[in-house]
Design an enzyme around this catalytic site. Structure first.
Site, PDB file in Angstrom:
ATOM      1  N   HIS A  99       0.863  -1.197   0.000  1.00 28.60           N
ATOM      2  CA  HIS A  99       0.000   0.000   0.000  1.00 28.60           C
ATOM      3  C   HIS A  99       0.889   1.233   0.000  1.00 28.60           C
ATOM      4  CE1 HIS A  99       0.697  -1.645   4.022  1.00 28.60           C
ATOM      5  NE2 HIS A  99       0.800  -0.380   4.441  1.00 28.60           N
ATOM      6  N   HIS A 101       1.055   4.997   1.147  1.00 27.37           N
ATOM      7  CA  HIS A 101       0.432   5.997   2.023  1.00 27.37           C
ATOM      8  C   HIS A 101       0.535   7.376   1.358  1.00 27.37           C
ATOM      9  CE1 HIS A 101       0.221   3.699   5.893  1.00 27.37           C
ATOM     10  NE2 HIS A 101       1.280   3.065   5.426  1.00 27.37           N
TER      11      HIS A 101
HETATM   12  P1  5GP Z   1       1.890  -0.057   7.328  1.00 23.20           P
HETATM   13  O1  5GP Z   1       2.434   0.135   8.711  1.00 23.20           O
HETATM   14  O2  5GP Z   1       1.780  -1.522   6.960  1.00 23.20           O
HETATM   15  O3  5GP Z   1       2.597   0.766   6.298  1.00 23.20           O
HETATM   16  O4  5GP Z   1       0.438   0.562   7.368  1.00 23.20           O
HETATM   17  C1  5GP Z   1      -0.715  -0.177   7.545  1.00 23.20           C
HETATM   18  C2  5GP Z   1      -1.826   0.819   7.723  1.00 23.20           C
HETATM   19  O5  5GP Z   1      -3.054   0.147   7.573  1.00 23.20           O
HETATM   20  C3  5GP Z   1      -1.848   1.500   9.092  1.00 23.20           C
HETATM   21  O6  5GP Z   1      -1.711   2.901   8.904  1.00 23.20           O
HETATM   22  C4  5GP Z   1      -3.205   1.100   9.666  1.00 23.20           C
HETATM   23  O7  5GP Z   1      -3.809   2.151  10.367  1.00 23.20           O
HETATM   24  C5  5GP Z   1      -3.995   0.727   8.432  1.00 23.20           C
HETATM   25  N1  5GP Z   1      -5.022  -0.293   8.624  1.00 23.20           N
HETATM   26  C6  5GP Z   1      -4.859  -1.495   9.244  1.00 23.20           C
HETATM   27  N2  5GP Z   1      -6.023  -2.179   9.189  1.00 23.20           N
HETATM   28  C7  5GP Z   1      -6.910  -1.411   8.522  1.00 23.20           C
HETATM   29  C8  5GP Z   1      -8.279  -1.601   8.147  1.00 23.20           C
HETATM   30  O8  5GP Z   1      -8.912  -2.617   8.429  1.00 23.20           O
HETATM   31  N3  5GP Z   1      -8.871  -0.585   7.449  1.00 23.20           N
HETATM   32  C9  5GP Z   1      -8.191   0.554   7.124  1.00 23.20           C
HETATM   33  N4  5GP Z   1      -8.859   1.492   6.454  1.00 23.20           N
HETATM   34  N5  5GP Z   1      -6.909   0.757   7.460  1.00 23.20           N
HETATM   35  C10 5GP Z   1      -6.271  -0.213   8.147  1.00 23.20           C
END
Ligand code: 5GP
Ligand code: ZN
Length: 143
Positions: A99, A101
């Site tokens: 993903h 951001h």
């Molecule tokens: P990472 O740390 O992997 O770059 O970011 C994962 C992101 O996914 C985090 O910012 C977290 O808040 C978001 N996230 C985790 N689970 C969900 C979900 O079920 N729905 C949404 N909309 N965001 C999620």
């Protein structure tokens, strides 16, 4: 597959959608770090950014570009963006469906730059930088 972002793509888990096309979906982060904090994901599962083909990555970034323009056009007080992908656990990735951001930014929001995320004490010696450049531009069977 037991992947929360695949479940968001299939509609099994709800999301607040921002954008959708054939290859990508963008939705608000459930725990936003800024108003409009959005994640853009490929609809087809890829564990991390480097596991996508160049074509898949291109499609994803086409969506990132469109969402970025939309965030700047439609949200008040947004004068900049920080865009990035935590890639694998050592870089802070917690959801193993890649993903991108997008964090909307404004003057005085207290946030830093990408340089504040990664700022290890490493050599700035031009000879050393040249060696890294040569390594990365040498023939590589995978790229
Ligand atoms: P990472 O740390 O992997 O770059 O970011 C994962 C992101 O996914 C985090 O910012 C977290 O808040 C978001 N996230 C985790 N689970 C969900 C979900 O079920 N729905 C949404 N909309 N965001 C999620
Ligand atoms: Zn997935």
């Amino acid at each position: 597959m037991d992947c929360i972002f695949c479940k968001i793509v299939s509609g099994e888990i709800p999301c607040f959608k921002v954008y959708e096309d054939e290859n990508a979906l963008a939705f608000l982060d459930v725990a936003p770090c800024a108003d409009g904090h959005t994640m853009v994901i490929p609809k087809k599962h890829a564990g991390a950014f480097v596991e996508m083909t160049p074509e898949e990555a291109g499609n994803l970034f086409e969506a990132v570009n469109k969402v970025s323009v939309r965030l700047m056009d439609k949200l008040e007080n947004v004068t900049g963006l920080t865009i990035g992908a935590n890639t694998y656990a050592s870089a802070g990735q917690t959801v193993m469906h890649t993903h991108i951001h997008i964090f909307p930014r404004c003057e005085g929001d207290g946030g830093g730059t990408t340089h504040s995320i990664v700022n290890s004490a490493v050599s700035k010696d031009p000879e050393y930088l040249k060696k890294i450049s040569e390594l990365l531009t040498s023939e590589n069977e995978n790229v």
